[in-house]
Design an enzyme around this catalytic site. Structure first.
Site, PDB file in Angstrom:
ATOM      1  N   ASP A   1       1.916  -4.017  -9.382  1.00 64.15           N
ATOM      2  CA  ASP A   1       1.774  -5.352  -9.981  1.00 64.15           C
ATOM      3  C   ASP A   1       2.231  -5.352 -11.436  1.00 64.15           C
ATOM      4  O   ASP A   1       2.906  -6.275 -11.895  1.00 64.15           O
ATOM      5  CB  ASP A   1       0.315  -5.811  -9.900  1.00 64.15           C
ATOM      6  CG  ASP A   1      -0.233  -5.703  -8.488  1.00 64.15           C
ATOM      7  OD1 ASP A   1       0.579  -5.678  -7.546  1.00 64.15           O
ATOM      8  OD2 ASP A   1      -1.455  -5.630  -8.327  1.00 64.15           O
TER       9      ASP A   1
ATOM     10  N   HIS B   1       0.836  -1.215   0.000  1.00 61.66           N
ATOM     11  CA  HIS B   1       0.000   0.000   0.000  1.00 61.66           C
ATOM     12  C   HIS B   1       0.868   1.260   0.000  1.00 61.66           C
ATOM     13  O   HIS B   1       0.492   2.286   0.560  1.00 61.66           O
ATOM     14  CB  HIS B   1      -0.994  -0.001   1.167  1.00 61.66           C
ATOM     15  CG  HIS B   1      -2.073  -1.032   0.982  1.00 61.66           C
ATOM     16  ND1 HIS B   1      -3.180  -0.813   0.205  1.00 61.66           N
ATOM     17  CD2 HIS B   1      -2.166  -2.307   1.437  1.00 61.66           C
ATOM     18  CE1 HIS B   1      -3.931  -1.912   0.193  1.00 61.66           C
ATOM     19  NE2 HIS B   1      -3.330  -2.836   0.937  1.00 61.66           N
ATOM     20  N   THR B   2       2.010   1.137  -0.622  1.00 64.48           N
ATOM     21  CA  THR B   2       2.903   2.293  -0.763  1.00 64.48           C
ATOM     22  C   THR B   2       2.883   2.830  -2.190  1.00 64.48           C
ATOM     23  O   THR B   2       3.240   3.980  -2.409  1.00 64.48           O
ATOM     24  CB  THR B   2       4.352   1.879  -0.431  1.00 64.48           C
ATOM     25  OG1 THR B   2       4.645   0.682  -1.161  1.00 64.48           O
ATOM     26  CG2 THR B   2       4.519   1.604   1.055  1.00 64.48           C
TER      27      THR B   2
ATOM     28  N   SER C   1      -4.645 -10.293 -12.072  1.00 65.56           N
ATOM     29  CA  SER C   1      -5.177  -9.204 -12.913  1.00 65.56           C
ATOM     30  C   SER C   1      -4.071  -8.578 -13.743  1.00 65.56           C
ATOM     31  O   SER C   1      -4.198  -8.425 -14.954  1.00 65.56           O
ATOM     32  CB  SER C   1      -5.809  -8.111 -12.057  1.00 65.56           C
ATOM     33  OG  SER C   1      -6.794  -8.630 -11.235  1.00 65.56           O
TER      34      SER C   1
ATOM     35  N   GLY D   1      -7.946 -13.297  -7.835  1.00 70.75           N
ATOM     36  CA  GLY D   1      -8.175 -12.787  -6.489  1.00 70.75           C
ATOM     37  C   GLY D   1      -7.319 -13.475  -5.445  1.00 70.75           C
ATOM     38  O   GLY D   1      -7.591 -13.413  -4.257  1.00 70.75           O
ATOM     39  N   SER D   2      -6.250 -14.136  -5.874  1.00 69.13           N
ATOM     40  CA  SER D   2      -5.452 -14.910  -4.928  1.00 69.13           C
ATOM     41  C   SER D   2      -4.363 -14.071  -4.281  1.00 69.13           C
ATOM     42  O   SER D   2      -3.705 -14.517  -3.363  1.00 69.13           O
ATOM     43  CB  SER D   2      -4.807 -16.092  -5.646  1.00 69.13           C
ATOM     44  OG  SER D   2      -3.887 -15.608  -6.607  1.00 69.13           O
TER      45      SER D   2
ATOM     46  N   SER E   1      -1.590 -11.468  -8.081  1.00 64.24           N
ATOM     47  CA  SER E   1      -1.687 -10.499  -9.150  1.00 64.24           C
ATOM     48  C   SER E   1      -2.068 -11.099 -10.504  1.00 64.24           C
ATOM     49  O   SER E   1      -1.469 -10.814 -11.538  1.00 64.24           O
ATOM     50  CB  SER E   1      -0.355  -9.759  -9.270  1.00 64.24           C
ATOM     51  OG  SER E   1      -0.624  -8.484  -9.665  1.00 64.24           O
TER      52      SER E   1
ATOM     53  N   TYR F   1     -10.171  -1.828  -0.543  1.00 62.21           N
ATOM     54  CA  TYR F   1      -8.995  -1.236  -1.197  1.00 62.21           C
ATOM     55  C   TYR F   1      -9.220   0.224  -1.593  1.00 62.21           C
ATOM     56  O   TYR F   1      -8.428   1.104  -1.248  1.00 62.21           O
ATOM     57  CB  TYR F   1      -8.624  -2.060  -2.436  1.00 62.21           C
ATOM     58  CG  TYR F   1      -7.342  -1.612  -3.093  1.00 62.21           C
ATOM     59  CD1 TYR F   1      -6.133  -2.195  -2.774  1.00 62.21           C
ATOM     60  CD2 TYR F   1      -7.338  -0.560  -4.004  1.00 62.21           C
ATOM     61  CE1 TYR F   1      -4.956  -1.778  -3.352  1.00 62.21           C
ATOM     62  CE2 TYR F   1      -6.162  -0.123  -4.591  1.00 62.21           C
ATOM     63  CZ  TYR F   1      -4.976  -0.737  -4.262  1.00 62.21           C
ATOM     64  OH  TYR F   1      -3.811  -0.303  -4.831  1.00 62.21           O
TER      65      TYR F   1
HETATM   66  C1  GLA Z   1      -2.801  -4.522  -4.989  1.00 60.56           C
HETATM   67  C2  GLA Z   1      -2.712  -3.398  -6.018  1.00 60.56           C
HETATM   68  C3  GLA Z   1      -1.323  -2.748  -6.013  1.00 60.56           C
HETATM   69  C4  GLA Z   1      -0.874  -2.379  -4.603  1.00 60.56           C
HETATM   70  C5  GLA Z   1      -1.109  -3.541  -3.631  1.00 60.56           C
HETATM   71  C6  GLA Z   1      -0.846  -3.157  -2.208  1.00 60.56           C
HETATM   72  O1  GLA Z   1      -1.986  -5.590  -5.357  1.00 60.56           O
HETATM   73  O2  GLA Z   1      -3.003  -3.885  -7.296  1.00 60.56           O
HETATM   74  O3  GLA Z   1      -1.328  -1.614  -6.863  1.00 60.56           O
HETATM   75  O4  GLA Z   1      -1.505  -1.211  -4.159  1.00 60.56           O
HETATM   76  O5  GLA Z   1      -2.440  -4.050  -3.715  1.00 60.56           O
HETATM   77  O6  GLA Z   1       0.506  -2.932  -2.014  1.00 60.56           O
END
Ligand code: GLA
Length: 351
Positions: free
Chosen positions: A164, A20-21, A113, A107-108, A111, A214
């Protein structure tokens, strides 16, 4: 020159630390994993204005016009959004049959997506005759990462950052990537693990960033910046953050601490102190659980299982609210049942 066919593979990622940075112009340390999503595209001469898509693992398909595909839900939103964004950005496109093959559970937290976006992006650009930048061409890959993120933000409705997509596009074998989201720089960091292992364990809970907390977390950070009068939390100082109303103070405290932990993690890796890296993973998890509040009971159980099995550190990965957890295991520590090893692997590529 447009091609007859093009195929691409894009990996998922784990994030060693720095959660979350990304949307706070901070620091993160992800690596691309071996598992990912494959896309095969074939020019459709009979129907040059149409895109037909098959999602192999779901047994589903979609069909839409090449120009102005129109919105959709679920995996279809990614494909339609990618075609529209590439078209809008001036990439030459051709009518195509597209096949998606995934080995990443949606959704695991690995990443799936971004892997889907990136694989689609590379395959469709190559099919239209556009140039696909090599792994080392970070500047150009940054442009593609932004385009992929727009698909997720505008078409899927998740206000995610660039973590991601950059990890998938820029991954390197046996390296983590230190990403500075203010400078927008990607620095490969040699990750010599020796006999140490990273492993993931599924919490069993699925998430969708468009509907989890989120977007709310992101809005809280934006509000904190407004109150502090700064452009991003990267500029905020700890003293001012302490004066914020709750929960904004806790959210900002996590981000400041997490940026610091990324720097400490890079130093620990450089010094070969993997035990210290494990301790940083644990501190990151505590902050994500208590200050950022993105853990759930299922995630806590999974983290506890990794620690009981002897992990030197374990934490929730990605956006949180479910998905996988990551553990770091010292040599000769067996992985618990259900956990599997992940290794720093190469980034997205044409096949
Ligand atoms: C998800 C989002 C990223 C990032 C992370 C948290 O994976 O797709 O952009 O914000 O959460 O670090």
């Amino acid at each position: 020159m447009p091609r007859e066919r093009a195929a691409a593979f894009a990996p998922g990622r784990v994030n060693v630390i720095g959660e979350h940075t990304d949307y706070n112009q901070g620091l993160a340390l992800p690596f691309a994993i071996a598992e990912g999503v494959g896309v095969r595209a074939e020019a459709d001469r009979e129907r040059p204005e149409t895109v037909r898509v098959q999602a192999r693992d779901l047994g589903e398909h979609d069909e839409f016009p090449l120009r102005e595909p129109g919105p959709a839900r679920g995996w279809r939103a990614f494909v339609r959004g990618m075609v529209a964004e590439l078209d809008g950005a001036g990439y030459p496109l051709v009518g195509a049959r597209v096949r998606i093959e995934g080995e990443l559970a949606r959704g695991s937290g690995l990443s799936s997506s971004a892997a889907l976006e990136v694989a689609l992006c590379l395959a469709l650009v190559a099919l239209g005759g556009g140039a696909v930048p090599g792994a080392a061409e970070t500047r150009d890959r940054l442009e593609l990462a932004r385009l992929c993120a727009r698909v997720e933000n505008e078409w899927v409705g998740a206000r995610t950052g660039l973590l991601d997509q950059l990890a998938s596009l820029c991954g390197e074998r046996e390296h983590a990537l230190c990403i500075d989201f203010r400078a927008l720089s990607v620095t490969p960091i040699a990750l010599q693990l020796g006999e140490w292992r990273f492993a993931v364990l599924d919490s069993g809970e699925r998430h969708a960033h468009a509907s989890s907390g989120y977007n709310e977390r992101r809005a809280e950070c934006a509000r904190a910046c407004e109150l502090l009068g700064v452009g991003s939390l990267r500029e905020a100082d700890a003293g001012a953050v302490a004066g914020l109303p709750e929960p904004l103070g806790r959210r900002a405290r996590h981000v400041l601490g997490e940026n610091r932990r990324v720097r400490e993690a890079v130093a620990a890796i450089a010094a070969g102190e993997l035990g210290a890296l494990g301790a940083l993973l644990n501190r990151s998890h505590a902050s994500l659980r208590d200050d950022y509040e993105v853990s759930t009971p299922a995630v806590e159980r999974a983290v506890a299982r990794l620690r009981q099995a002897g992990a030197a550190g374990a934490r929730v990965v990605g956006g949180g609210f479910g998905g996988i957890v990551l553990g770091l295991f010292a040599p000769a520590t067996p992985l618990p049942a259900g956990a599997h090893e992940v290794r720093p692997s190469a980034g997205a590529r044409l096949l």
